[in-house]
Design a protein around this motif. Structure first.
Motif, PDB file in Angstrom:
ATOM      1  N   UNK A   1       0.837  -1.213   0.000  1.00 54.44           N
ATOM      2  CA  UNK A   1       0.000   0.000   0.000  1.00 54.44           C
ATOM      3  C   UNK A   1       0.865   1.252   0.000  1.00 54.44           C
ATOM      4  N   UNK A   2       1.929   1.228   0.801  1.00 56.21           N
ATOM      5  CA  UNK A   2       2.827   2.382   0.864  1.00 56.21           C
ATOM      6  C   UNK A   2       3.534   2.604  -0.453  1.00 56.21           C
ATOM      7  N   UNK A   3       3.954   1.508  -1.093  1.00 53.63           N
ATOM      8  CA  UNK A   3       4.629   1.638  -2.388  1.00 53.63           C
ATOM      9  C   UNK A   3       3.672   2.192  -3.450  1.00 53.63           C
TER      10      UNK A   3
ATOM     11  N   UNK B   1      12.476   3.800   3.077  1.00 63.84           N
ATOM     12  CA  UNK B   1      11.478   4.564   3.850  1.00 63.84           C
ATOM     13  C   UNK B   1      10.586   5.408   2.937  1.00 63.84           C
ATOM     14  N   UNK B   2      11.157   5.885   1.837  1.00 59.32           N
ATOM     15  CA  UNK B   2      10.354   6.654   0.878  1.00 59.32           C
ATOM     16  C   UNK B   2       9.568   5.721  -0.041  1.00 59.32           C
ATOM     17  N   UNK B   3      10.243   4.690  -0.542  1.00 57.33           N
ATOM     18  CA  UNK B   3       9.601   3.792  -1.506  1.00 57.33           C
ATOM     19  C   UNK B   3       8.376   3.099  -0.909  1.00 57.33           C
TER      20      UNK B   3
ATOM     21  N   UNK C   1       9.350   3.556  -9.734  1.00 56.26           N
ATOM     22  CA  UNK C   1       9.309   3.536  -8.263  1.00 56.26           C
ATOM     23  C   UNK C   1       8.592   2.320  -7.713  1.00 56.26           C
ATOM     24  N   UNK C   2       8.092   1.478  -8.619  1.00 56.51           N
ATOM     25  CA  UNK C   2       7.315   0.321  -8.176  1.00 56.51           C
ATOM     26  C   UNK C   2       8.243  -0.792  -7.668  1.00 56.51           C
TER      27      UNK C   2
ATOM     28  N   UNK D   1       3.610   5.834  -3.089  1.00 54.38           N
ATOM     29  CA  UNK D   1       4.859   6.407  -3.601  1.00 54.38           C
ATOM     30  C   UNK D   1       4.835   6.497  -5.123  1.00 54.38           C
ATOM     31  N   UNK D   2       4.402   5.417  -5.758  1.00 52.09           N
ATOM     32  CA  UNK D   2       4.360   5.371  -7.225  1.00 52.09           C
ATOM     33  C   UNK D   2       3.437   6.460  -7.766  1.00 52.09           C
ATOM     34  N   UNK D   3       2.335   6.700  -7.024  1.00 48.66           N
ATOM     35  CA  UNK D   3       1.333   7.668  -7.499  1.00 48.66           C
ATOM     36  C   UNK D   3       1.603   9.089  -7.017  1.00 48.66           C
ATOM     37  N   UNK D   4       2.776   9.300  -6.414  1.00 48.15           N
ATOM     38  CA  UNK D   4       3.109  10.638  -5.880  1.00 48.15           C
ATOM     39  C   UNK D   4       2.130  11.106  -4.810  1.00 48.15           C
ATOM     40  N   UNK D   5       1.619  10.156  -4.043  1.00 47.37           N
ATOM     41  CA  UNK D   5       0.676  10.509  -2.980  1.00 47.37           C
ATOM     42  C   UNK D   5       1.204  10.099  -1.609  1.00 47.37           C
TER      43      UNK D   5
END
Ligand SMILES: [Zn+2]
Length: 189
Positions: free
Chosen positions: A12-14, A56-58, A183-184, A17-21
């Protein structure tokens, strides 16, 4: 949290990140205060030192969520294994992700071969089994994925703490691949 729940949170977190949200939560002073007494990270990430691959960001996580071990080529050496053992045995973390990534410089250097000096030769030696297990002239990114998969197995083979935890069904080790462009994170096996 079970390892299934941990994996769901990472996915879910990734996706955020992928969606810039990015939520970007759990990084403020109140979070710091809440963690002074201890940590309960829900996933261990063995990742590369590459500046473009920041777990942590991904996975859109904050303080105290990931127990991150980073070393070039995300290799299983005595120090990275010992760090993971600590999180399994003393912190109680149930999910271990070995995170390789697109265009990894360490894997590229291992493929190129040659003498890179004592320290780097030692590190790149950990990537040799992935090269051996891959087809001749296999693309670097295929070897990256193989390296993540073999490293996941290596963690269990070289650590009775990790192996016993996996055999009991409580802990899971999974290999994954980070795409620099999207980023996926693709979870392998
Ligand atoms: Zn790398």
């Amino acid at each position: 949290m079970t390892h299934q729940e941990s994996l769901k949170r990472l996915k879910e977190g990734n996706a955020r990140f992928v969606e810039d949200h990015l939520d970007g939560k759990l990084q403020d002073s109140s979070r710091r205060d809440s963690l002074i007494g201890g940590q309960t990270p829900y996933a261990i990430i063995l990742g590369c030192a590459d500046s473009r691959v920041v777990p942590e960001l991904a996975f859109d996580t904050g303080l105290g969520e990931l127990f991150t071990v980073r070393v070039a080529g995300n290799v299983a050496n005595s120090s990275s294994i010992a760090s993971i053992e600590y999180a399994v045995a003393h912190v109680g973390t149930k999910l271990i992700v070995v995170l390789g990534h697109q265009s990894c410089g360490a894997v590229t250097a291992a493929v190129a071969g040659g003498d890179n000096g004592y320290n780097l030769n030692h590190l790149l030696g950990h990537i040799t089994p992935a090269m051996v297990a891959s087809k001749e002239n296999a693309p670097v990114n295929d070897i990256v994925k193989k390296n993540a998969e073999l490293t996941a197995i290596e963690l269990m083979n070289r650590s009775s703490i990790i192996k016993n935890a996996v055999d009991s069904g409580e802990v899971k080790v999974i290999a994954a691949y980070y795409n620099l462009d999207s980023g996926k994170v693709d979870f392998l096996k």
